[in-house]
Design a protein around this motif. Sequence first.
Motif, PDB file in Angstrom:
ATOM      1  N   ASP A 119      19.782  49.786  47.239  1.00 13.77           N
ATOM      2  CA  ASP A 119      20.310  50.160  48.558  1.00 13.77           C
ATOM      3  C   ASP A 119      21.615  49.441  48.899  1.00 13.77           C
ATOM      4  O   ASP A 119      22.156  49.622  49.981  1.00 13.77           O
ATOM      5  N   PHE A 120      22.113  48.616  47.992  1.00 10.71           N
ATOM      6  CA  PHE A 120      23.291  47.804  48.274  1.00 10.71           C
ATOM      7  C   PHE A 120      24.406  48.169  47.293  1.00 10.71           C
ATOM      8  O   PHE A 120      24.177  48.271  46.096  1.00 10.71           O
ATOM      9  N   CYS A 121      25.617  48.379  47.834  1.00 12.26           N
ATOM     10  CA  CYS A 121      26.727  48.862  46.998  1.00 12.26           C
ATOM     11  C   CYS A 121      27.908  47.886  47.040  1.00 12.26           C
ATOM     12  O   CYS A 121      28.861  48.078  47.810  1.00 12.26           O
ATOM     13  N   PRO A 122      27.870  46.835  46.205  1.00  6.79           N
ATOM     14  CA  PRO A 122      29.009  45.917  46.170  1.00  6.79           C
ATOM     15  C   PRO A 122      30.151  46.454  45.308  1.00  6.79           C
ATOM     16  O   PRO A 122      29.913  47.084  44.278  1.00  6.79           O
ATOM     17  N   VAL A 123      31.393  46.211  45.742  1.00  2.00           N
ATOM     18  CA  VAL A 123      32.587  46.656  45.013  1.00  2.00           C
ATOM     19  C   VAL A 123      33.590  45.505  45.001  1.00  2.00           C
ATOM     20  O   VAL A 123      33.838  44.888  46.038  1.00  2.00           O
ATOM     21  N   ILE A 124      34.147  45.223  43.833  1.00  2.00           N
ATOM     22  CA  ILE A 124      35.118  44.133  43.698  1.00  2.00           C
ATOM     23  C   ILE A 124      36.510  44.718  43.455  1.00  2.00           C
ATOM     24  O   ILE A 124      36.705  45.510  42.531  1.00  2.00           O
ATOM     25  N   LEU A 125      37.461  44.331  44.300  1.00  2.00           N
ATOM     26  CA  LEU A 125      38.846  44.792  44.156  1.00  2.00           C
ATOM     27  C   LEU A 125      39.733  43.613  43.763  1.00  2.00           C
ATOM     28  O   LEU A 125      39.894  42.667  44.534  1.00  2.00           O
ATOM     29  N   ARG A 126      40.276  43.667  42.550  1.00  2.00           N
ATOM     30  CA  ARG A 126      41.208  42.624  42.101  1.00  2.00           C
ATOM     31  C   ARG A 126      42.618  43.041  42.506  1.00  2.00           C
ATOM     32  O   ARG A 126      43.240  43.896  41.861  1.00  2.00           O
ATOM     33  N   LEU A 127      43.095  42.447  43.586  1.00  2.00           N
ATOM     34  CA  LEU A 127      44.374  42.857  44.158  1.00  2.00           C
ATOM     35  C   LEU A 127      45.549  42.284  43.365  1.00  2.00           C
ATOM     36  O   LEU A 127      45.521  41.127  42.925  1.00  2.00           O
ATOM     37  N   ALA A 128      46.593  43.098  43.219  1.00  3.70           N
ATOM     38  CA  ALA A 128      47.873  42.615  42.691  1.00  3.70           C
ATOM     39  C   ALA A 128      48.468  41.663  43.732  1.00  3.70           C
ATOM     40  O   ALA A 128      47.895  41.465  44.810  1.00  3.70           O
ATOM     41  N   THR A 129      49.623  41.065  43.425  1.00  6.96           N
ATOM     42  CA  THR A 129      50.283  40.140  44.357  1.00  6.96           C
ATOM     43  C   THR A 129      50.795  40.930  45.563  1.00  6.96           C
ATOM     44  O   THR A 129      51.651  41.806  45.416  1.00  6.96           O
ATOM     45  N   VAL A 130      50.276  40.609  46.724  1.00  5.87           N
ATOM     46  CA  VAL A 130      50.561  41.407  47.931  1.00  5.87           C
ATOM     47  C   VAL A 130      51.879  40.969  48.579  1.00  5.87           C
ATOM     48  O   VAL A 130      52.238  39.796  48.565  1.00  5.87           O
ATOM     49  N   TYR A 131      52.594  41.949  49.139  1.00  5.69           N
ATOM     50  CA  TYR A 131      53.794  41.673  49.934  1.00  5.69           C
ATOM     51  C   TYR A 131      53.817  42.653  51.092  1.00  5.69           C
ATOM     52  O   TYR A 131      53.042  43.622  51.125  1.00  5.69           O
ATOM     53  N   GLY A 132      54.713  42.425  52.048  1.00  6.81           N
ATOM     54  CA  GLY A 132      54.903  43.387  53.134  1.00  6.81           C
ATOM     55  C   GLY A 132      54.757  42.761  54.502  1.00  6.81           C
ATOM     56  O   GLY A 132      54.253  41.646  54.648  1.00  6.81           O
ATOM     57  N   ASP A 133      55.214  43.505  55.500  1.00 11.68           N
ATOM     58  CA  ASP A 133      55.178  42.999  56.871  1.00 11.68           C
ATOM     59  C   ASP A 133      53.803  43.243  57.485  1.00 11.68           C
ATOM     60  O   ASP A 133      53.095  44.185  57.125  1.00 11.68           O
ATOM     61  N   SER A 134      53.448  42.370  58.425  1.00 11.11           N
ATOM     62  CA  SER A 134      52.163  42.495  59.124  1.00 11.11           C
ATOM     63  C   SER A 134      52.300  41.886  60.520  1.00 11.11           C
ATOM     64  O   SER A 134      53.228  41.108  60.767  1.00 11.11           O
ATOM     65  N   PRO A 135      51.386  42.238  61.445  1.00 14.29           N
ATOM     66  CA  PRO A 135      51.493  41.678  62.802  1.00 14.29           C
ATOM     67  C   PRO A 135      51.508  40.135  62.809  1.00 14.29           C
ATOM     68  O   PRO A 135      52.260  39.526  63.550  1.00 14.29           O
ATOM     69  N   ARG A 136      50.644  39.517  61.968  1.00 10.57           N
ATOM     70  CA  ARG A 136      50.735  38.067  61.788  1.00 10.57           C
ATOM     71  C   ARG A 136      51.505  37.836  60.501  1.00 10.57           C
ATOM     72  O   ARG A 136      51.058  38.232  59.431  1.00 10.57           O
ATOM     73  N   LYS A 137      52.679  37.226  60.632  1.00  8.51           N
ATOM     74  CA  LYS A 137      53.574  37.103  59.476  1.00  8.51           C
ATOM     75  C   LYS A 137      52.960  36.219  58.380  1.00  8.51           C
ATOM     76  O   LYS A 137      52.298  35.236  58.669  1.00  8.51           O
TER      77      LYS A 137
END
Length: 262
Positions: A119-137
């Motif tokens: 009943d449990f669906c875990p998913v792992i996301l290996r993110l690349a190096t993130v960049y970009g603007d966001s509300p909290r810099k």
Amino acid sequence: KIIKDPHLKIIKGDCLNKAKLNEALEGCSDVIHLGEIVGDPAVKINQNFSIKNNFEATVFVLSECIKNKIDKFIFASSCSVYGETTNRCTEKSPLNPLSLYAKCKIECEKTISSFKSKDFCPVILRLATVYGDSPRKRFDLVVNRFAVMAIQKIRIKLFGANSWRPFISVQDVSRAIMTVLNSKNSKVKNKIFNVGSDKENYRIKDIIKELKKYVKINYQIVNQKNDERNYKVSFKKINSVLNFKTKFNFKSSIKKLVKKYK
């Protein structure tokens, strides 16, 4: 604007606070776990504190999600787990963690993968190096940091200029998470996905090369390395299994980032 959104409820609390955590989990179908200290330098500052936050707290959140019958549990891991290699890394490549940050990610991945509840669906996301603007810099991220240093005429010391990294915009990270949330459990359950694009593997010096097109930049190439990471990554799996492709690219994003930060 975001805080005032009627669909958003913010509960301030610690991941290890059982009462607050259960208040947050009440009535939820899915959980996206982002509650960790991010990046090698930040994790180094206080190692015991980092292990508590980046491993113990994640395991606790995971166990409470299972008790609360959460459906999907999406964990933000990192391509940093590949460390240093000359091969293009797939999800099956050997892991070579070079920092406490990467080691904690691997231990979290192992624990998450050990839960086999139907009943449990875990998913792992290996993110690349993130960049970009966001509300909290976020000026600790390498692309963002170089952009703001160039604008402020601060000299950039370029360590490991020829080291490879995959890059991804924060908008595409959000799109990837939405793609997983909207996917059938049978497609994503207990799966690991590299998140990024094969076209977006660049060297650290390529950040400088792109920034130079839009702003005068003062930099110095330093031969010593303070970061041994060097890896190219394959993103074929997320493309073929979930038909996920990035929309934003490194080169046009740097132009927008410089304009925004100016």
